[in-house]
Design a protein around this motif. Structure first.
Motif, short mmCIF file in Angstrom:
data_model
loop_
_atom_site.label_atom_id
_atom_site.label_comp_id
_atom_site.label_asym_id
_atom_site.label_seq_id
_atom_site.Cartn_x
_atom_site.Cartn_y
_atom_site.Cartn_z
N ILE A 1 5.97 9.00 5.54
CA ILE A 1 4.60 8.52 5.36
C ILE A 1 4.44 7.77 4.05
N GLU A 2 5.32 8.04 3.07
CA GLU A 2 5.27 7.27 1.83
C GLU A 2 5.57 5.80 2.10
N LEU A 3 6.45 5.53 3.07
CA LEU A 3 6.76 4.14 3.43
C LEU A 3 5.55 3.49 4.10
N ALA A 4 4.82 4.26 4.90
CA ALA A 4 3.59 3.71 5.52
C ALA A 4 2.58 3.34 4.44
N PHE A 5 2.43 4.19 3.42
CA PHE A 5 1.52 3.87 2.32
C PHE A 5 1.95 2.59 1.60
N ASP A 6 3.25 2.47 1.37
CA ASP A 6 3.76 1.26 0.70
C ASP A 6 3.49 0.02 1.54
N GLU A 7 3.66 0.13 2.84
CA GLU A 7 3.42 -1.01 3.72
C GLU A 7 1.95 -1.44 3.69
N ILE A 8 1.05 -0.46 3.72
CA ILE A 8 -0.38 -0.78 3.72
C ILE A 8 -0.81 -1.36 2.37
N LYS A 9 -0.36 -0.74 1.29
CA LYS A 9 -0.83 -1.14 -0.03
C LYS A 9 -0.18 -2.43 -0.53
N ASN A 10 1.13 -2.52 -0.42
CA ASN A 10 1.87 -3.59 -1.09
C ASN A 10 2.30 -4.73 -0.19
N HIS A 11 2.39 -4.50 1.12
CA HIS A 11 2.81 -5.57 2.03
C HIS A 11 1.61 -6.20 2.74
N LEU A 12 0.68 -5.35 3.19
CA LEU A 12 -0.54 -5.88 3.80
C LEU A 12 -1.64 -6.03 2.76
N GLY A 13 -1.79 -5.04 1.92
CA GLY A 13 -2.84 -5.06 0.90
C GLY A 13 -2.44 -5.91 -0.29
N PRO A 14 -3.32 -6.00 -1.27
CA PRO A 14 -3.08 -6.88 -2.40
C PRO A 14 -2.10 -6.35 -3.42
N GLY A 15 -1.71 -5.06 -3.33
CA GLY A 15 -0.85 -4.47 -4.33
C GLY A 15 -1.59 -4.27 -5.65
N SER A 16 -2.89 -4.32 -5.62
CA SER A 16 -3.76 -4.22 -6.79
C SER A 16 -5.10 -3.69 -6.30
N PRO A 17 -6.10 -3.53 -7.17
CA PRO A 17 -7.38 -3.00 -6.68
C PRO A 17 -7.95 -3.80 -5.51
N ILE A 18 -8.57 -3.06 -4.56
CA ILE A 18 -9.28 -3.70 -3.47
C ILE A 18 -10.29 -4.69 -4.05
N ARG A 19 -10.49 -5.82 -3.40
CA ARG A 19 -11.26 -6.90 -4.02
C ARG A 19 -12.75 -6.66 -4.08
N SER A 20 -13.30 -5.84 -3.17
CA SER A 20 -14.76 -5.74 -3.02
C SER A 20 -15.39 -4.90 -4.13
N ARG A 21 -16.50 -5.39 -4.65
CA ARG A 21 -17.22 -4.66 -5.69
C ARG A 21 -18.29 -3.73 -5.12
N PRO A 22 -18.99 -4.08 -4.04
CA PRO A 22 -19.94 -3.12 -3.45
C PRO A 22 -19.21 -2.13 -2.55
N PRO A 23 -19.67 -0.88 -2.46
CA PRO A 23 -19.00 0.14 -1.64
C PRO A 23 -18.86 -0.24 -0.18
N GLU A 24 -19.88 -0.87 0.42
CA GLU A 24 -19.75 -1.24 1.83
C GLU A 24 -18.61 -2.24 2.02
N GLY A 25 -18.43 -3.15 1.06
CA GLY A 25 -17.32 -4.09 1.14
C GLY A 25 -15.97 -3.40 1.03
N VAL A 26 -15.91 -2.32 0.25
CA VAL A 26 -14.67 -1.54 0.13
C VAL A 26 -14.28 -0.99 1.49
N ARG A 27 -15.24 -0.42 2.19
CA ARG A 27 -14.95 0.12 3.53
C ARG A 27 -14.52 -0.98 4.49
N GLN A 28 -15.18 -2.12 4.39
CA GLN A 28 -14.84 -3.24 5.28
C GLN A 28 -13.47 -3.81 4.97
N ASP A 29 -12.99 -3.64 3.75
CA ASP A 29 -11.64 -4.08 3.40
C ASP A 29 -10.58 -3.10 3.86
#
Length: 337
Positions: free
Chosen positions: A185-213
């Motif tokens: 499951i650590e590999l799944a986290f890496d795939e979501i965060k660093n391969h699909l995701g930005p590898g950095s903080p989620i971009r949205s500043r409002p909470p609803e945008g965080v959920r939508q991201d």
């Protein structure tokens, strides 16, 4: 099943809604964070369900909500911090079973020693836990019976707790081998965060945008891992969880063929849920994975000495839920998810 965190932009609304780490004096530092508990398949890395909460939410409390996504024949594997009388109840009610690494204070009371070296144990919920559950309208069983298996991890004695009580149908050695697959499951986290995701903080500043991201990342990851699983079945002998996320490209076949592990020749003693049930039998003698031995995703929660000085979370769909298992889980030390 395991927990992880996602960093968020340091906006006032994110800080108030999700909270984040703070010093012992109550001063916030770092980014606000979403805490996520994820249920994923060991054999495909596919995420089956997830629950999102604030930084101060207890992982175990979020995990209870994942029980509805399990069913008869499923085996939920988790590291330390997820075992309790209530977790054993909420998952077994659905027909699923648990295989969880135990903390030293969760070994219970010996009931019967078994010939394979494991033993049956009994545990009761503490008084504070029962009172808190009553105030929240939850009913706890008076006790639970489970099996304790001793094994060696990093030259240290460790313990597994499982609701699979039949030692002949579920040999201790095979359950230990299954538990050693938990690190996938650590590999799944890496795939979501660093391969699909930005590898950095989620971009949205409002909470609803965080959920939508976050939810699209999880959904797209599920779709890609399903595609990888289908591709592995249609080609030469491939093991789905050996297919790198970067190799899954609709316009190209996988760059390299990864042979199936030779030890996957025996029937899987514990049925598991998947897109192709039973396609990844139990490894009889799996090698130790070449991954960090520490539990990377589990960090102790930073608690403020004066709670009034910390940022307060707002109630809502992802609002905080106090960890009602405080008596079962010691504070101040490292807690593995």
């Amino acid at each position: 099943m395991d927990g992880t965190q996602f960093d968020l932009p340091d906006s006032v609304s994110n800080g108030n809604t999700f909270d984040g780490p703070s010093t012992t004096g109550g001063l916030p530092f770092g980014f606000p964070q979403v805490r996520a508990v994820v249920l994923a398949e060991t054999g495909t890395h596919g995420v089956l369900d997830a629950r999102l909460g604030g930084y101060q939410d207890g992982e175990r409390r979020l995990a209870y909500q994942l029980a509805d996504s399990t069913s008869s024949g499923d085996l939920v594997i988790a590291d330390r911090g997820f075992w309790s009388v209530e977790s054993a109840r909420v998952f077994t009610v659905t027909g699923a079973d648990l295989l969880v690494r135990l903390q030293s204070n969760h070994l219970g009371t010996l009931q019967e020693e078994l010939p394979d070296g494991s033993y049956l144990s009994m545990s009761r919920p503490g008084k504070e836990v029962r009172l808190r559950a009553g105030r929240e309208g939850r009913t706890l069983p008076s006790h639970t019976i489970y099996r304790v298996i001793t094994f060696t991890k990093d030259d240290k004695v460790a313990f597994l707790g499982t609701t699979l009580l039949d030692r002949e149908q579920y040999p201790a050695a095979e359950l230990v081998a299954l538990y050693r697959e938990r690190w996938e499951i650590e590999l799944a986290f890496d795939e979501i965060k660093n391969h699909l995701g930005p590898g950095s903080p989620i971009r949205s500043r409002p909470p609803e945008g965080v959920r939508q991201d976050l939810w699209p990342y999880i959904a797209v990851h599920h779709a890609i891992r399903r595609f990888a699983h289908t591709a592995a079945l249609s080609g030469p002998a491939l093991d789905t969880d050996r297919v790198s996320l970067s190799e899954v490209r609709p316009d190209h076949p996988p760059k390299r063929s990864v042979p199936a592990r030779s030890q996957y020749g025996q029937a899987h003693p514990v049925p598991h849920r998947g897109w192709a049930r039973g396609t990844k039998p139990l490894a009889r003698s799996p090698p130790e994975p070449e991954v960090p031995t520490g539990d990377q995703e589990a960090q102790p929660l930073a608690r403020a000495a004066d709670p009034s000085k910390t940022r307060r979370c707002q109630a809502g769909p992802l609002g905080p839920q106090p960890d009602d298992e405080g008596q079962d889980q010691p504070t101040g030390g490292k807690t593995d998810a």
